[in-house]
Design an enzyme around this catalytic site. Structure first.
Site, mmCIF file in Angstrom:
data_model
loop_
_atom_site.group_PDB
_atom_site.id
_atom_site.type_symbol
_atom_site.label_atom_id
_atom_site.label_comp_id
_atom_site.label_asym_id
_atom_site.label_seq_id
_atom_site.Cartn_x
_atom_site.Cartn_y
_atom_site.Cartn_z
ATOM 1 N N SER A 164 35.764 38.328 36.709
ATOM 2 C CA SER A 164 36.923 38.927 36.056
ATOM 3 C C SER A 164 37.117 40.306 36.642
ATOM 4 O O SER A 164 36.360 40.736 37.503
ATOM 5 C CB SER A 164 36.704 39.008 34.555
ATOM 6 O OG SER A 164 35.781 40.032 34.300
ATOM 7 N N LYS A 165 38.126 40.981 36.112
ATOM 8 C CA LYS A 165 38.444 42.307 36.648
ATOM 9 C C LYS A 165 37.278 43.282 36.450
ATOM 10 O O LYS A 165 37.195 44.282 37.127
ATOM 11 C CB LYS A 165 39.695 42.873 35.969
ATOM 12 C CG LYS A 165 40.880 41.922 35.969
ATOM 13 C CD LYS A 165 41.636 41.911 37.280
ATOM 14 C CE LYS A 165 42.604 40.771 37.278
ATOM 15 N NZ LYS A 165 43.400 40.358 38.265
#
Ligand code: GLU
Length: 338
Positions: free
Chosen positions: A262-263
């Site tokens: 994910s980010k």
């Protein structure tokens, strides 16, 4: 057929977004501008792009930017720069979903004409409390929470939240990678939000409308969206889509701890890797290795990935290969940076 319904058919209106003269199958790269692309996004886009170039599909780039609360300024430009850096391209100019809300409003009117949408301003917490659901897990909005009052059905107030009354029964998704998958979207997710409480089209509606109007025939994306395909087929049917798109759901890429990328994995962002001096050929080579297309990681140019990403391999993955995510190990990251 009403004017709205007519405007939602793929045949009549592919020209809204893209010239209808291109009769090739079509796919889309659909990033959300919530920050930089990470290796998981890059793997999906690389596979999508290589399949398209190999099988003669056209490619559009659509930034899914409707959720302003998640959008990070400048990400569309950064994402395009990262895709180009990786060696990927697309046909025609990219576009933003937020440029024109009319198609989504038309779609809501079509759904409202069939009594398929209702106003609901309940928050997730209120839905949970109303049905006595525990925290965690997917929240199912049951048909019992649909309003009884007639005036709450329809699409009169664009500033109010609306849900799609998901028809009951099984929906079969024929996925090129996962095979025939059967879902019961009304039981598994309930009535999805199609228009948000802050007055904008929700993801489930926007993606279906755009794939229909863009004439998208092939959708390649992560398998976290496999069950959404069932919902999206139902919404597509309600909007007049004849045949569903061909789906290609790819197993996700997970980090060393088994979590999906994910980010928060900032250092696995393409921008960060580029800044750290990693070459795009190494990124492509590692992604091909993770996908099982090459036995060992080796630098590979994206144009050579076209010959290596063999659709046969994707369509004949074993059950355990499809069921388990690709794991990005420390040795992979060391190789990338070596
Ligand atoms: N914009 C979505 C995402 O970044 C992709 C949605 C889709 O492929 O349907 O996850």
């Amino acid at each position: 057929m009403s004017a709205n319904e007519r405007s939602m058919t793929a045949e009549s209106d592919t020209s809204i977004h893209h010239p209808g003269s291109d009769s090739r199958p079509r796919t889309r790269l659909a990033p959300s501008p919530t920050g930089d692309l990470h290796l998981g996004n890059a793997r999906t886009f690389l596979c999508n792009w290589a399949l398209a170039r190999r099988l003669g599909w056209s490619i559009i780039l659509r930034h899914e930017d409707l959720d302003a609360s998640r959008a990070v300024p400048g990400s569309c430009e950064r994402i395009e720069a990262s895709l180009h850096w990786l060696g990927l391209d697309w046909d025609g100019p990219s576009r933003l979903q937020s440029e024109n809300l009319d198609p989504y409003i038309d779609a809501m009117r079509t759904l409202a004409g069939g009594d398929l949408v209702f106003r609901s301003d309940l928050s997730r917490r209120e839905v949970r409390e109303a049905i006595g659901a525990p925290h965690g897990g997917e929240l199912v909005f049951p048909a019992t929470l649909r309003p009884i009052e007639r005036d709450r059905w329809g699409f009169m107030d664009r500033s109010a939240g609306h849900r799609f009354a998901m028809p009951g029964g099984e929906e079969v998704v024929r996925d090129e990678i996962f095979g025939t998958c059967t879902f019961d979207p009304a039981k598994e997710g309930g009535d999805p939000v199609v228009w948000t409480r802050d007055g904008r089209p929700a993801y489930q509606l926007a993606v279906v409308v755009d794939d229909l109007l863009d004439g998208v025939t092939d959708i390649v994306r992560g398998d976290d969206l496999l069950s959404s395909a069932a919902r999206q087929q139902r919404l597509g049917q309600a909007l007049g889509r004849g045949t569903p798109p061909r789906w290609w759901h790819l197993p996700l890429v997970h980090d060393q701890d088994g979590r999906r990328l994910s980010k928060r994995d900032g250092d696995l962002g393409l921008d960060a890797l580029r800044t750290a001096g990693v070459s795009p050929e190494r990124v492509v080579g590692l992604l091909l290795h993770l996908g099982g297309f090459v036995p060992e990681p080796a630098p590979i140019h994206a144009r050579d990935a076209v010959g290596l990403i063999n659709p046969e391999r994707l369509t004949t993955l074993s059950e355990s290969e499809r069921g388990s995510p690709c794991r990005l190990g420390q040795e992979d990251l060391d190789w990338l940076r070596s």
